[in-house]
Motif scaffolding. Structure first.
Motif, PDB file in Angstrom:
ATOM      1  N   ASP A  83       0.814  -1.217   0.000  1.00 42.06           N
ATOM      2  CA  ASP A  83       0.000   0.000   0.000  1.00 42.06           C
ATOM      3  C   ASP A  83       0.846   1.264   0.000  1.00 42.06           C
ATOM      4  N   VAL A  84       1.963   1.234   0.735  1.00 38.03           N
ATOM      5  CA  VAL A  84       2.769   2.431   0.935  1.00 38.03           C
ATOM      6  C   VAL A  84       4.242   2.048   0.882  1.00 38.03           C
ATOM      7  N   ILE A 102       5.260   6.703  -6.677  1.00 36.55           N
ATOM      8  CA  ILE A 102       4.068   7.520  -6.923  1.00 36.55           C
ATOM      9  C   ILE A 102       3.384   7.081  -8.209  1.00 36.55           C
ATOM     10  N   LYS A 106       1.352   4.108  -5.330  1.00 33.36           N
ATOM     11  CA  LYS A 106       1.580   3.840  -3.906  1.00 33.36           C
ATOM     12  C   LYS A 106       1.636   5.151  -3.129  1.00 33.36           C
ATOM     13  N   HIS A 107       1.184   5.104  -1.885  1.00 34.59           N
ATOM     14  CA  HIS A 107       1.470   6.193  -0.968  1.00 34.59           C
ATOM     15  C   HIS A 107       2.960   6.142  -0.642  1.00 34.59           C
ATOM     16  N   ALA A 128       2.591  13.575  -6.934  1.00 29.06           N
ATOM     17  CA  ALA A 128       1.699  12.948  -5.957  1.00 29.06           C
ATOM     18  C   ALA A 128       0.301  13.542  -6.049  1.00 29.06           C
ATOM     19  N   VAL A 133      -2.060  10.371  -4.563  1.00 28.69           N
ATOM     20  CA  VAL A 133      -1.528   9.530  -3.496  1.00 28.69           C
ATOM     21  C   VAL A 133      -0.904  10.409  -2.412  1.00 28.69           C
ATOM     22  N   PHE A 134      -0.800   9.838  -1.223  1.00 28.03           N
ATOM     23  CA  PHE A 134      -0.239  10.557  -0.092  1.00 28.03           C
ATOM     24  C   PHE A 134       1.286  10.603  -0.208  1.00 28.03           C
ATOM     25  N   LEU A 302       0.905   8.757   9.157  1.00 28.64           N
ATOM     26  CA  LEU A 302       0.620   8.544   7.737  1.00 28.64           C
ATOM     27  C   LEU A 302      -0.615   7.670   7.564  1.00 28.64           C
ATOM     28  N   VAL A 306      -4.075   8.611   5.580  1.00 25.35           N
ATOM     29  CA  VAL A 306      -4.620   7.798   4.486  1.00 25.35           C
ATOM     30  C   VAL A 306      -6.049   7.380   4.810  1.00 25.35           C
ATOM     31  N   ILE A 311      -4.057  13.526   1.200  1.00 26.37           N
ATOM     32  CA  ILE A 311      -2.879  13.247   0.377  1.00 26.37           C
ATOM     33  C   ILE A 311      -1.678  14.075   0.845  1.00 26.37           C
TER      34      ILE A 311
END
Length: 353
Positions: A83-84, A102, A106-107, A128, A133-134, A302, A306, A311
């Motif tokens: 996920d990140v 990015i 993905k975060h 981003a 995305v974060f 983070l 999310v 973001i």
């Protein structure tokens, strides 16, 4: 303004109320080990994969840290179970590695500094935002309980009109350390200088004027830098960073109502003291000096962001990270410090991940 009778309590996120994200690690180095250890010991976050340009390093890290999957190159970014991505590669790999993550949707949490310079940082911010995305810089100090208390004190006006920030961070490194290598954007600025600069700009905002002085070392890297920042209303920051030797690493925030002193290393977990200017009151914040064990706070933050559909972080915004880079860019300009990736005709050689 009334000087406080007691310190506010740190506002710590309940990790049971944030999503359990699946993390991939880009760059199995020293800081990544401590990050993974902190997540495993103190959170419900899951570290599921690691990647490196050297597959053997990724495998060894996975075995040592109990990470289920390892990848060579950037193959991890195609894994739907990630996920990140925590980008923990060397400084001159932050831009390409974070951009790749990015673009893969993905975060991303990028180990500080966000990039080599503000221009690179803006590229990451824009990418981003476009991808939705974060993105956040892993400036872990902002997420420590003691800095949450300090932010509350400043917001409440406990120090009155803040006039001065003094901060220092110097360490000694052996000749084989990556910080001594010009090809890896070495020198103190990005590694150590981020902390005093981020503190000063976080407290006093964008400087009106920057004056920098420094000196080089054999091997083509800067050895130390001192900076004087002038801010709105005549406030000043006096900052220093060095790789020539250890320095106290203290920080002071001084205002018309009181003084807040943080012993070295000021950016790590530990105590601080708030003293009224008339010396009538002295308040002490106590915290265990467990250093890198508290890297987990930024990961929980983070995950919370999310879960809320953000973001960008409301604690360490991308504008905050860019301002830190802009100040360091100007100091480097005055000292003629140019990284290899910033030279138009230079061969951009990637460092080890």
């Amino acid at each position: 303004m009334t000087f406080p009778r007691h310190l506010p309590r740190p506002r710590i996120l309940d990790q049971d109320r944030v999503p359990r994200l699946r993390w991939g690690i880009a760059g199995p180095g020293w800081i990544a080990e401590r990050f993974v250890s902190a997540l495993k010991a103190h959170t419900h976050q899951q570290v599921v994969a690691v990647q490196s340009s050297d597959p053997a390093r990724a495998r060894a890290f996975a075995e040592r840290m109990g990470v289920p999957r390892s990848f060579g190159g950037r193959d991890m970014l195609a894994d739907p179970e990630v996920d990140v991505v925590y980008v923990a590669t060397v400084h001159n790999r932050h831009l390409p590695d974070a951009l790749a993550a990015i673009e893969a949707g993905k975060h991303v949490l990028v180990e500080k500094p966000l990039a080599l310079n503000a221009g690179e940082g803006r590229r990451l911010r824009d990418a981003a935002r476009e991808r939705g995305v974060f993105l956040m810089e892993a400036y872990w100090a902002d997420f420590l309980p003691k800095f949450d208390v300090i932010r509350q004190l400043l917001a409440d006006g406990a120090l009155g009109d803040v006039r001065t920030v003094i901060a220092d961070h110097g360490e000694w490194f052996g000749p084989d350390h990556r910080i001594m290598r010009a090809d890896l954007a070495g020198g103190p600025m990005l590694d150590l200088g981020t902390y005093p600069v981020a503190l000063a700009t976080g407290v006093l905002g964008r400087p009106d004027r920057i004056v920098a002085a420094g000196g080089d070392m054999p091997g083509g890297v800067n050895g130390q830098c001192s900076m004087l920042l002038s801010h709105s209303g005549g406030a000043q920051s006096v900052l220093h960073t060095s790789i020539l030797g250890h320095t106290p690493g203290d920080a002071t925030i001084s205002g018309t109502g009181g003084m807040l002193t943080v012993p070295g290393r000021f950016y790590t977990p530990g105590p601080f003291t708030l003293t009224a200017n008339d010396l009538s009151t002295r308040l002490v914040f106590e915290e265990e000096r467990n250093h890198y064990a508290q890297l987990f706070h930024q990961a929980v933050h983070l995950a919370s962001c999310v879960g809320e559909g953000r973001i960008e972080s409301p604690v360490r915004s991308l504008d905050d990270s860019l301002l830190t880079l802009e100040v360091m860019d100007e100091a480097r300009r005055q000292l003629d410090i140019v990284f290899q990736e910033e030279q138009p005709t230079a061969h951009k050689q990637a460092g080890p991940s």
